[in-house]
Write an enzyme that holds these catalytic residues in place. Structure first.
Site, PDB file in Angstrom:
ATOM      1  N   ASP A  58      -8.305 -26.504  33.026  1.00 41.51           N
ATOM      2  CA  ASP A  58      -8.447 -25.058  33.269  1.00 41.51           C
ATOM      3  C   ASP A  58      -8.178 -24.228  32.017  1.00 41.51           C
ATOM      4  O   ASP A  58      -7.780 -23.067  32.106  1.00 41.51           O
ATOM      5  CB  ASP A  58      -7.502 -24.589  34.394  1.00 41.51           C
ATOM      6  CG  ASP A  58      -7.666 -25.394  35.671  1.00 41.51           C
ATOM      7  OD1 ASP A  58      -8.807 -25.506  36.138  1.00 41.51           O
ATOM      8  OD2 ASP A  58      -6.665 -25.915  36.186  1.00 41.51           O
ATOM      9  N   ARG A 105      -7.274 -22.999  44.536  1.00 37.02           N
ATOM     10  CA  ARG A 105      -5.813 -22.941  44.585  1.00 37.02           C
ATOM     11  C   ARG A 105      -5.267 -22.099  43.437  1.00 37.02           C
ATOM     12  O   ARG A 105      -5.808 -22.121  42.332  1.00 37.02           O
ATOM     13  CB  ARG A 105      -5.215 -24.354  44.488  1.00 37.02           C
ATOM     14  CG  ARG A 105      -5.516 -25.235  45.676  1.00 37.02           C
ATOM     15  CD  ARG A 105      -4.877 -26.612  45.532  1.00 37.02           C
ATOM     16  NE  ARG A 105      -5.522 -27.429  44.509  1.00 37.02           N
ATOM     17  CZ  ARG A 105      -5.215 -28.699  44.279  1.00 37.02           C
ATOM     18  NH1 ARG A 105      -4.252 -29.287  44.963  1.00 37.02           N
ATOM     19  NH2 ARG A 105      -5.851 -29.380  43.356  1.00 37.02           N
ATOM     20  N   GLN A 164     -11.180 -31.604  33.459  1.00 37.70           N
ATOM     21  CA  GLN A 164      -9.709 -31.646  33.525  1.00 37.70           C
ATOM     22  C   GLN A 164      -9.098 -31.484  32.127  1.00 37.70           C
ATOM     23  O   GLN A 164      -9.592 -30.708  31.339  1.00 37.70           O
ATOM     24  CB  GLN A 164      -9.224 -32.941  34.199  1.00 37.70           C
ATOM     25  CG  GLN A 164      -9.533 -33.035  35.676  1.00 37.70           C
ATOM     26  CD  GLN A 164     -10.847 -33.725  35.944  1.00 37.70           C
ATOM     27  OE1 GLN A 164     -11.314 -34.560  35.189  1.00 37.70           O
ATOM     28  NE2 GLN A 164     -11.459 -33.381  37.039  1.00 37.70           N
ATOM     29  N   GLY A 203     -13.854 -27.691  37.595  1.00 41.92           N
ATOM     30  CA  GLY A 203     -14.743 -26.536  37.576  1.00 41.92           C
ATOM     31  C   GLY A 203     -14.701 -25.795  36.261  1.00 41.92           C
ATOM     32  O   GLY A 203     -13.693 -25.792  35.558  1.00 41.92           O
ATOM     33  N   HIS A 204     -15.825 -25.196  35.912  1.00 44.09           N
ATOM     34  CA  HIS A 204     -15.899 -24.333  34.729  1.00 44.09           C
ATOM     35  C   HIS A 204     -16.423 -22.971  35.164  1.00 44.09           C
ATOM     36  O   HIS A 204     -17.361 -22.889  35.960  1.00 44.09           O
ATOM     37  CB  HIS A 204     -16.879 -24.888  33.685  1.00 44.09           C
ATOM     38  CG  HIS A 204     -16.501 -26.218  33.137  1.00 44.09           C
ATOM     39  ND1 HIS A 204     -15.213 -26.537  32.783  1.00 44.09           N
ATOM     40  CD2 HIS A 204     -17.245 -27.321  32.874  1.00 44.09           C
ATOM     41  CE1 HIS A 204     -15.190 -27.787  32.315  1.00 44.09           C
ATOM     42  NE2 HIS A 204     -16.405 -28.271  32.373  1.00 44.09           N
ATOM     43  N   GLY A 214     -10.417 -23.245  29.818  1.00 42.60           N
ATOM     44  CA  GLY A 214     -11.554 -22.413  29.431  1.00 42.60           C
ATOM     45  C   GLY A 214     -12.615 -23.207  28.707  1.00 42.60           C
ATOM     46  O   GLY A 214     -13.301 -22.677  27.831  1.00 42.60           O
ATOM     47  N   LYS A 215     -12.761 -24.486  29.072  1.00 37.76           N
ATOM     48  CA  LYS A 215     -13.745 -25.343  28.406  1.00 37.76           C
ATOM     49  C   LYS A 215     -15.166 -24.834  28.609  1.00 37.76           C
ATOM     50  O   LYS A 215     -16.023 -24.983  27.742  1.00 37.76           O
ATOM     51  CB  LYS A 215     -13.623 -26.783  28.921  1.00 37.76           C
ATOM     52  CG  LYS A 215     -12.317 -27.447  28.560  1.00 37.76           C
ATOM     53  CD  LYS A 215     -12.239 -28.871  29.080  1.00 37.76           C
ATOM     54  CE  LYS A 215     -12.133 -28.956  30.579  1.00 37.76           C
ATOM     55  NZ  LYS A 215     -10.897 -28.348  31.125  1.00 37.76           N
ATOM     56  N   GLY A 267     -10.435 -16.964  21.995  1.00 42.16           N
ATOM     57  CA  GLY A 267     -11.010 -16.193  23.082  1.00 42.16           C
ATOM     58  C   GLY A 267     -10.178 -14.952  23.334  1.00 42.16           C
ATOM     59  O   GLY A 267      -8.964 -15.042  23.537  1.00 42.16           O
TER      60      GLY A 267
END
Length: 427
Positions: free
Chosen positions: A13, A302, A223, A40-41, A15-16, A412
């Site tokens: 998580d 979550r 991940q 997820g991205h 920020g890939k 970023g």
């Protein structure tokens, strides 16, 4: 041979998706090499926000070929749904390639994942319940179903029968569940064959030929380093290798062809699911990081656990991945704090420890040792160069770079595609 690996340097998580998308316009192939739809991205393009669960982020870059490598586990229904959703929004998905050697997440893998996690009770791992672990277990136990098996009904049936011989015994006798029928599973899986056929390819050959032709290939991990099955906070880990070595085994591209390994670091730290987290915050600061940073899992929904930056973990990620660069994300989230704590070491049984302890017991008892860095209040979202950042923000970045052991080449400063400061080019 311009092959780059881009991976998470914390617990995922980081920020890939943003980092991959930034490079997407400059690379020819973007490859997912492990994991499944448990990673997820979020990618923001203009005023459009895309949540990708299984597809490589490069699918949003028109000139890029997105690839799902052999190391990924694929839920066909999720993949087809994701493709359909993008097509409806005008995204061209026709260039997608899927390895015929990638393993399929079957309905019984999902069932086993959910009932096993519930059975563990307080000892549960915190899985997403999407069948990822059981699918990788089937792969290692040599009873897995691969994408190519969808095109040979006889082989598919034999493999499903072999897998269910054992699983039905477990489901009925241990978990008091109904047995799963072989024909039902085979019929469902065969229903995906024609829809997936246009994408299925010998991706190992395609990628190696691309590199021989001096094409740029970006390997995108799901991940993060601390969730790696071998090098993470076991057993609170994923079932594959998000670390740099996994890019080779999960794609069929040899390590001598990798030219750069980029680690994505969040300017603070988050994790989803159970497991140790030394810098986790349970106060107003933790809630503020969660709220300002929008820290909710893209795939799981979550809330993420939030804490201050952990330099011990960053150094560990540099070491086990052989990182050449960092991409620091979400620096803007820290705007407004007068002082920002950074974990520089741990205290374990009264002793100061500056490297990640190999012992699970020690890591569970690690207490963060903080160094306070001055914060800033200026809005940094419009910064285009490092010199545009407030002096204290510059000092924070430089301190993290020195503590982490690799240069920070991009920062970023907001969620958008253009809200990035490039210090050194990755290509």
């Amino acid at each position: 041979m311009p092959a780059l690996v881009l991976l998470g340097a914390q617990w995922g998580d980081e920020g890939k998706g943003k980092a991959t998308d930034l490079l997407g316009g400059s690379v020819d192939y973007v490859v997912r090499y492990q994991g499944g739809n448990n990673a997820g991205h979020t990618v923001v393009v203009g005023d459009q926000k895309y949540a990708l669960h299984l597809l490589p982020s490069g699918i949003l870059s028109p000139g890029c070929t997105p690839v799902i490598g052999n190391g990924v586990v694929v839920d066909p229904s999720v993949l087809l749904s994701e493709l359909s959703g993008l097509n409806e929004r005008g995204v061209d998905t026709s260039k997608l390639l899927i390895s015929g050697n990638a393993h399929i997440i079957t309905p019984y893998n999902v069932t086993v994942d959910k009932v096993t996690e519930r059975f563990l009770g307080k000892r549960k791992i915190g899985t997403t319940g999407r069948g990822i672990g059981p699918t990788y277990a089937d792969k290692i136990n040599r009873v897995g179903i691969r994408v190519q098996d969808l095109y040979d009904e006889s082989i598919l049936t034999q493999k499903v029968e072999a897998a269910l011989d054992v699983k039905n015994q477990m489901l009925t006798k241990l978990f008091n569940r109904r047995a799963i029928g072989v024909e039902q599973v085979v019929e469902e899986l065969l229903g995906y064959a024609d829809k997936l056929a246009p994408y299925v390819s010998d991706t190992v050959l395609v990628l190696n030929q691309a590199l021989e032709q001096d094409k740029v290939v970006l390997f995108e991990g799901g991940q993060g380093t601390l969730l790696d099955i071998d090098h993470g906070t076991y057993p609170f880990v994923t079932s594959s290798n998000p670390t740099a070595g996994g890019a080779c085994t999960g794609s069929g591209v040899g390590p001598t062809k990798i030219s750069r390994v980029i680690g994505i670091l969040k300017a603070y730290t988050t994790r989803v699911g159970a497991g140790p987290f030394p810098t986790e915050l349970f106060d107003e600061d933790g809630e503020a990081l969660r709220r300002i940073g929008g820290e909710r899992g893209v795939t799981t929904g979550r809330d993420r656990r939030c804490g201050w930056f952990d330099a011990v973990i960053a150094r560990y990620a540099t070491r086990v991945n052989g990182l050449t660069d960092f991409f620091l994300t979400k620096l803007d989230v820290l705007t407004g704090w007068e002082q920002i704590p950074v974990c520089v070491a741990y205290e374990i049984d009264g002793k100061r420890v500056e490297e990640l302890p190999y012992s699970q017991t020690d890591f569970h008892h690690a207490k963060p040792v903080y160094e306070m860095l001055p914060g800033w209040s200026e809005d940094i979202s419009r910064a285009k160069s490092f010199s545009d950042l407030p002096k204290n923000a510059q000092a924070y970045v430089k301190a993290l770079e020195e503590m982490s052991g690799a240069p920070i080449s991009a920062i970023g400063v907001g969620p958008g595609r253009t809200e990035t400061i490039e210090i050194n080019s990755f290509l």
